[in-house]
Design an enzyme around this catalytic site. Sequence first.
Site, PDB file in Angstrom:
ATOM      1  N   GLY A   1       0.800  -1.222   0.000  1.00  0.00           N
ATOM      2  CA  GLY A   1       0.000   0.000   0.000  1.00  0.00           C
ATOM      3  C   GLY A   1       0.829   1.267   0.000  1.00  0.00           C
TER       4      GLY A   1
ATOM      5  N   GLY B   1      -1.531   7.250   0.970  1.00  0.00           N
ATOM      6  CA  GLY B   1      -2.011   7.283   2.351  1.00  0.00           C
ATOM      7  C   GLY B   1      -1.037   6.799   3.412  1.00  0.00           C
ATOM      8  CB  ILE B   2      -1.613   4.538   6.324  1.00  0.00           C
ATOM      9  CG1 ILE B   2      -2.786   5.349   6.898  1.00  0.00           C
ATOM     10  CG2 ILE B   2      -0.781   3.916   7.445  1.00  0.00           C
ATOM     11  CD1 ILE B   2      -3.894   4.497   7.513  1.00  0.00           C
TER      12      ILE B   2
ATOM     13  CG  ASP C   1      -5.147  -7.124  -8.051  1.00  0.00           C
ATOM     14  OD1 ASP C   1      -5.389  -6.928  -6.839  1.00  0.00           O
ATOM     15  OD2 ASP C   1      -6.040  -7.236  -8.920  1.00  0.00           O
ATOM     16  CG  LEU C   2      -1.284  -7.347  -2.489  1.00  0.00           C
ATOM     17  CD1 LEU C   2      -1.024  -6.404  -1.311  1.00  0.00           C
ATOM     18  CD2 LEU C   2      -0.401  -8.592  -2.375  1.00  0.00           C
TER      19      LEU C   2
ATOM     20  N   GLY D   1      -5.199  -1.696   1.351  1.00  0.00           N
ATOM     21  CA  GLY D   1      -6.577  -2.040   1.662  1.00  0.00           C
ATOM     22  C   GLY D   1      -7.549  -1.238   0.831  1.00  0.00           C
TER      23      GLY D   1
ATOM     24  CB  SER E   1     -10.392  -0.799  10.306  1.00  0.00           C
ATOM     25  OG  SER E   1     -11.372   0.232  10.350  1.00  0.00           O
TER      26      SER E   1
ATOM     27  CE1 TYR F   1     -11.670  -1.243   5.047  1.00  0.00           C
ATOM     28  CE2 TYR F   1     -12.872  -0.438   6.953  1.00  0.00           C
ATOM     29  CZ  TYR F   1     -11.714  -0.506   6.214  1.00  0.00           C
ATOM     30  OH  TYR F   1     -10.582   0.157   6.644  1.00  0.00           O
TER      31      TYR F   1
ATOM     32  CE  LYS G   1      -8.894  -2.951   6.994  1.00  0.00           C
ATOM     33  NZ  LYS G   1      -7.459  -2.967   6.679  1.00  0.00           N
TER      34      LYS G   1
HETATM   35  P1  NAI Z   1      -5.359   4.638   0.559  1.00  0.00           P
HETATM   36  O1  NAI Z   1      -6.502   4.397  -0.359  1.00  0.00           O
HETATM   37  O2  NAI Z   1      -4.775   6.001   0.624  1.00  0.00           O
HETATM   38  O3  NAI Z   1      -4.187   3.600   0.289  1.00  0.00           O
HETATM   39  C1  NAI Z   1      -4.443   2.243   0.092  1.00  0.00           C
HETATM   40  C2  NAI Z   1      -3.380   1.676  -0.837  1.00  0.00           C
HETATM   41  O4  NAI Z   1      -3.643   0.275  -1.000  1.00  0.00           O
HETATM   42  C3  NAI Z   1      -3.411   2.314  -2.226  1.00  0.00           C
HETATM   43  O5  NAI Z   1      -2.126   2.731  -2.624  1.00  0.00           O
HETATM   44  C4  NAI Z   1      -3.947   1.214  -3.108  1.00  0.00           C
HETATM   45  O6  NAI Z   1      -3.478   1.250  -4.434  1.00  0.00           O
HETATM   46  C5  NAI Z   1      -3.461  -0.030  -2.369  1.00  0.00           C
HETATM   47  N1  NAI Z   1      -4.255  -1.167  -2.796  1.00  0.00           N
HETATM   48  C6  NAI Z   1      -5.600  -1.251  -2.864  1.00  0.00           C
HETATM   49  N2  NAI Z   1      -5.982  -2.411  -3.412  1.00  0.00           N
HETATM   50  C7  NAI Z   1      -4.845  -3.089  -3.714  1.00  0.00           C
HETATM   51  C8  NAI Z   1      -4.604  -4.328  -4.327  1.00  0.00           C
HETATM   52  N3  NAI Z   1      -5.603  -5.103  -4.764  1.00  0.00           N
HETATM   53  N4  NAI Z   1      -3.317  -4.717  -4.482  1.00  0.00           N
HETATM   54  C9  NAI Z   1      -2.289  -3.936  -4.058  1.00  0.00           C
HETATM   55  N5  NAI Z   1      -2.482  -2.732  -3.476  1.00  0.00           N
HETATM   56  C10 NAI Z   1      -3.742  -2.304  -3.318  1.00  0.00           C
HETATM   57  O7  NAI Z   1      -5.909   4.209   1.999  1.00  0.00           O
HETATM   58  P2  NAI Z   1      -5.287   4.348   3.459  1.00  0.00           P
HETATM   59  O8  NAI Z   1      -6.234   5.171   4.243  1.00  0.00           O
HETATM   60  O9  NAI Z   1      -3.879   4.700   3.429  1.00  0.00           O
HETATM   61  O10 NAI Z   1      -5.466   2.847   3.964  1.00  0.00           O
HETATM   62  C11 NAI Z   1      -4.399   2.037   4.370  1.00  0.00           C
HETATM   63  C12 NAI Z   1      -4.931   0.967   5.288  1.00  0.00           C
HETATM   64  O11 NAI Z   1      -5.508   1.585   6.429  1.00  0.00           O
HETATM   65  C13 NAI Z   1      -6.033   0.103   4.671  1.00  0.00           C
HETATM   66  O12 NAI Z   1      -5.848  -1.236   5.037  1.00  0.00           O
HETATM   67  C14 NAI Z   1      -7.289   0.670   5.300  1.00  0.00           C
HETATM   68  O13 NAI Z   1      -8.322  -0.283   5.357  1.00  0.00           O
HETATM   69  C15 NAI Z   1      -6.784   1.051   6.672  1.00  0.00           C
HETATM   70  N6  NAI Z   1      -7.610   2.010   7.374  1.00  0.00           N
HETATM   71  C16 NAI Z   1      -7.781   3.284   6.871  1.00  0.00           C
HETATM   72  C17 NAI Z   1      -8.570   4.157   7.543  1.00  0.00           C
HETATM   73  C18 NAI Z   1      -8.829   5.565   7.058  1.00  0.00           C
HETATM   74  O14 NAI Z   1      -9.652   6.260   7.676  1.00  0.00           O
HETATM   75  N7  NAI Z   1      -8.149   6.030   6.031  1.00  0.00           N
HETATM   76  C19 NAI Z   1      -9.264   3.801   8.798  1.00  0.00           C
HETATM   77  C20 NAI Z   1      -8.973   2.446   9.237  1.00  0.00           C
HETATM   78  C21 NAI Z   1      -8.186   1.611   8.534  1.00  0.00           C
END
Ligand code: NAI
Length: 258
Positions: free
Chosen positions: A9, A13-14, A42-43, A72, A112, A152, A156
């Site tokens: 990821g 984001g994170i 693609d995971l 995610g 989450s 979702y 989690k």
């Molecule tokens: P984001 O959307 O900014 O980043 C997610 C990254 O995961 C993206 O770069 C995306 O391309 C990658 N990704 C998605 N599907 C994929 C796949 N099939 N194969 C490979 N990579 C893939 O989101 P964020 O907020 O940084 O989320 C990171 C983690 O934090 C996730 O697991 C999310 O569920 C979790 N999370 C986020 C929260 C929020 O409020 N943003 C709250 C709680 C948990």
Amino acid sequence: MARTIAVSGTASGIGRTLAGLLRDQGDTVVGVDLRDADVCADLGGAEGRARAVAEVLEACGGTLDGAVACAGVSDFTDLPVKVNYFGAVALMEGLRPALARAEAPRAAVVGSIAGTHPVDDAVVRACLAGDEPAALEAAAKVVAAGGGYQTYPSSKAALARWLRRECVTPEWAGAGIPLNAIAPGVVKTPMTVPLFEDEAMLQVMNEAVPMPLNGYADPEVIAEALRWLLSPANTHMTGQVVYVDGGAEATLRGPDVF
Ligand code: NAI
């Protein structure tokens, strides 16, 4: 000591923020994502997961100091089950032997607060049984019945239960690998942009994820917590789902859960 750490990821984001923090402290990061990453895969499917593991192993030379499953998706389809659960577990299990070869290996996943929300038991059960077709069938049923919002949280919750179950086994604790989760509340990343653009969704989210301590978090907050989980200082914490959520979990579950 410079270390090599795989993070999924990292394109956004994170995960992107964490990769930056780790690189700033001198670590080598092997980023995995759909695009803009060291390993583009693609995971959400078996082929991509296998390729991600193989290419990370090649990049790190077979020994890995840390691994983080952060990639995610959050939507009302079966995709969270594919990516957030099966993608994360396949990555961690695939990289585990490389972690076991390191001197002070560390593993973490991103859960989450949604994992504490109502879930679909059939989806969670099938996830924990490692039965992806059954999990996707159960998810399809939930979606068809109008309960897509549960996929979702189910992904989690299953991930948290997986780590609670696995962390103490010979493969993880026995190999000296702490395995923990950071579970955020609402974090300001591209994932949550659509929520902030929709007044009705925002209201639902604020009720579902009350954050009395400092409100919505920036991704740096979550990345810093992950950085500690990955650090050599974490010798004895394992199996913990650490809520970095502005007090949401304590508000929702109250004083009897600890
Ligand atoms: P984001 O959307 O900014 O980043 C997610 C990254 O995961 C993206 O770069 C995306 O391309 C990658 N990704 C998605 N599907 C994929 C796949 N099939 N194969 C490979 N990579 C893939 O989101 P964020 O907020 O940084 O989320 C990171 C983690 O934090 C996730 O697991 C999310 O569920 C979790 N999370 C986020 C929260 C929020 O409020 N943003 C709250 C709680 C948990």
